[in-house]
Design an enzyme around this catalytic site. Structure first.
Site, PDB file in Angstrom:
ATOM      1  N   ASN A   1      -4.035   2.773 -13.872  1.00 54.84           N
ATOM      2  CA  ASN A   1      -3.679   1.960 -12.744  1.00 54.84           C
ATOM      3  C   ASN A   1      -1.847   2.891 -12.553  1.00 54.84           C
ATOM      4  O   ASN A   1      -1.610   3.436 -13.982  1.00 54.84           O
ATOM      5  CB  ASN A   1      -3.504   0.221 -13.701  1.00 54.84           C
ATOM      6  CG  ASN A   1      -2.298  -0.385 -13.704  1.00 54.84           C
ATOM      7  OD1 ASN A   1      -2.272  -0.417 -11.372  1.00 54.84           O
ATOM      8  ND2 ASN A   1      -1.493  -0.716 -13.666  1.00 54.84           N
TER       9      ASN A   1
ATOM     10  N   ILE B   1      -6.482  -9.989 -11.791  1.00 54.33           N
ATOM     11  CA  ILE B   1      -6.860  -9.392 -13.303  1.00 54.33           C
ATOM     12  C   ILE B   1      -8.483  -9.348 -13.419  1.00 54.33           C
ATOM     13  O   ILE B   1      -9.004  -9.622 -12.217  1.00 54.33           O
ATOM     14  CB  ILE B   1      -7.287 -11.191 -14.165  1.00 54.33           C
ATOM     15  CG1 ILE B   1      -6.225 -12.400 -13.887  1.00 54.33           C
ATOM     16  CG2 ILE B   1      -7.767 -10.863 -15.689  1.00 54.33           C
ATOM     17  CD1 ILE B   1      -5.105 -11.232 -14.598  1.00 54.33           C
ATOM     18  N   LEU B   2      -8.589  -8.014 -13.928  1.00 54.30           N
ATOM     19  CA  LEU B   2     -10.283  -8.348 -14.587  1.00 54.30           C
ATOM     20  C   LEU B   2     -10.293  -7.849 -15.615  1.00 54.30           C
ATOM     21  O   LEU B   2      -9.324  -7.147 -16.878  1.00 54.30           O
ATOM     22  CB  LEU B   2      -9.910  -5.691 -13.527  1.00 54.30           C
ATOM     23  CG  LEU B   2     -10.300  -5.722 -12.023  1.00 54.30           C
ATOM     24  CD1 LEU B   2      -9.673  -4.414 -12.082  1.00 54.30           C
ATOM     25  CD2 LEU B   2     -11.316  -6.315 -11.552  1.00 54.30           C
TER      26      LEU B   2
ATOM     27  N   HIS C   1       1.771   1.879 -13.406  1.00 58.23           N
ATOM     28  CA  HIS C   1       2.590   0.521 -13.762  1.00 58.23           C
ATOM     29  C   HIS C   1       3.928   0.741 -13.979  1.00 58.23           C
ATOM     30  O   HIS C   1       4.175   2.055 -14.304  1.00 58.23           O
ATOM     31  CB  HIS C   1       2.666   0.018 -15.001  1.00 58.23           C
ATOM     32  CG  HIS C   1       3.431  -1.012 -15.791  1.00 58.23           C
ATOM     33  ND1 HIS C   1       2.935  -2.484 -15.069  1.00 58.23           N
ATOM     34  CD2 HIS C   1       4.135  -1.310 -16.342  1.00 58.23           C
ATOM     35  CE1 HIS C   1       3.890  -3.148 -15.432  1.00 58.23           C
ATOM     36  NE2 HIS C   1       4.643  -2.311 -16.612  1.00 58.23           N
TER      37      HIS C   1
ATOM     38  N   GLY D   1       0.689  -1.856   0.003  1.00 59.02           N
ATOM     39  CA  GLY D   1      -0.297   0.316  -0.267  1.00 59.02           C
ATOM     40  C   GLY D   1       0.850   1.245   0.196  1.00 59.02           C
ATOM     41  O   GLY D   1      -0.026   1.796   0.443  1.00 59.02           O
ATOM     42  N   THR D   2       1.858   0.995  -0.856  1.00 57.49           N
ATOM     43  CA  THR D   2       2.652   2.473  -0.722  1.00 57.49           C
ATOM     44  C   THR D   2       2.165   3.513  -1.480  1.00 57.49           C
ATOM     45  O   THR D   2       2.387   5.275  -1.288  1.00 57.49           O
ATOM     46  CB  THR D   2       4.293   1.929  -1.339  1.00 57.49           C
ATOM     47  OG1 THR D   2       4.355   1.822  -2.001  1.00 57.49           O
ATOM     48  CG2 THR D   2       5.218   1.639  -0.136  1.00 57.49           C
ATOM     49  N   ASN D   3       1.650   3.224  -2.777  1.00 54.45           N
ATOM     50  CA  ASN D   3       0.985   3.800  -3.536  1.00 54.45           C
ATOM     51  C   ASN D   3      -0.689   4.367  -2.156  1.00 54.45           C
ATOM     52  O   ASN D   3      -0.838   5.840  -2.996  1.00 54.45           O
ATOM     53  CB  ASN D   3       0.423   3.232  -4.711  1.00 54.45           C
ATOM     54  CG  ASN D   3       1.854   3.186  -5.899  1.00 54.45           C
ATOM     55  OD1 ASN D   3       2.678   4.262  -6.404  1.00 54.45           O
ATOM     56  ND2 ASN D   3       2.096   1.964  -6.149  1.00 54.45           N
TER      57      ASN D   3
END
Ligand code: GRF
Length: 201
Positions: A110, A95-96, A112, A14-16
């Site tokens: 997202n 996956i979504l 990346h 959870g750093t983001n």
């Protein structure tokens, strides 16, 4: 609309997510507010970070839902119940399918850990991204925030930030630098950009 209502989907440290929480506090994110954190991993430290910030955290696992379709239906139900306008995948390792992504066109972001289109797509996540960058011998890498569609890492790019690769880098030292110098900066910036766009519509 006052502020865009944001849900952050997490799986790990959870750093983001923390960068988003800190950016809300510092006023860097003004046009949106995190309403909900959803993790597909009950042990994710990201849930601790949400709790400390007074943000409601929910665990949804594919196991308990019985299938990918059930998992996505539960996620969509949660997002509807909380009237979410913007979804941020922050270290979310699941996956979504198009069923999910088509329900929120240009409303899912997202982060990346590479400069897409390098080192991305199926199987490129976490440390592997940096291992591949080192193996290839690139001198610059970085991070990308993009909209999410049905193609893994395939949606329109919103922001990117470059980071130098140093000769003595390992995958771990490179991952850390990309997170510190790129991910934690451009994700909050992108969330503010898109939230502002949503609230001005
Ligand atoms: C990191 O590899 C990051 O590059 C990617 O997800 C992983 C964990 O992020 N976005 P976080 O610490 O859970 O935000």
């Amino acid at each position: 609309m006052e502020k865009a209502r944001i849900a952050v989907l997490v799986s790990g440290g959870g750093t983001n997510l923390q960068a988003l929480i800190d950016a809300e506090r510092s006023g860097m994110i003004q046009s949106g507010k995190i309403q909900l954190v959803v993790s597909n991993n009950p042990g994710a430290y990201a849930l601790e970070r949400a709790a400390k910030a007074g943000i409601s955290g929910v665990v949804v696992t594919k196991k308990e839902c019985g299938s990918q379709a059930g998992f996505e239906e539960r996620l969509l139900e949660l997002l509807r119940e909380n009237q979410i306008d913007l979804i941020v995948l922050a270290g979310f390792m699941s996956i979504l399918t198009e069923t999910f992504t088509s329900a929120y066109p240009k409303r899912i972001l997202n982060i990346h850990p590479s400069l897409i289109p390098s080192f991305c797509g199926k199987g490129f996540y976490g440390l592997k991204v940096h291992e591949e960058a080192l193996k290839y011998g690139v001198k610059v890498t970085g991070a990308t925030v993009h909209f999410v569609n049905e193609i893994p890492d395939g949606g329109e790019i919103i922001l990117q930030k470059a980071v130098d690769v140093l000769p003595e880098d390992t995958a771990e030292t490179l991952q850390r630098r990309v997170m510190e110098q790129a991910e934690w900066k451009i994700l909050p910036q992108a969330v503010e950009l898109v939230s502002k766009h949503i609230t001005e519509q």
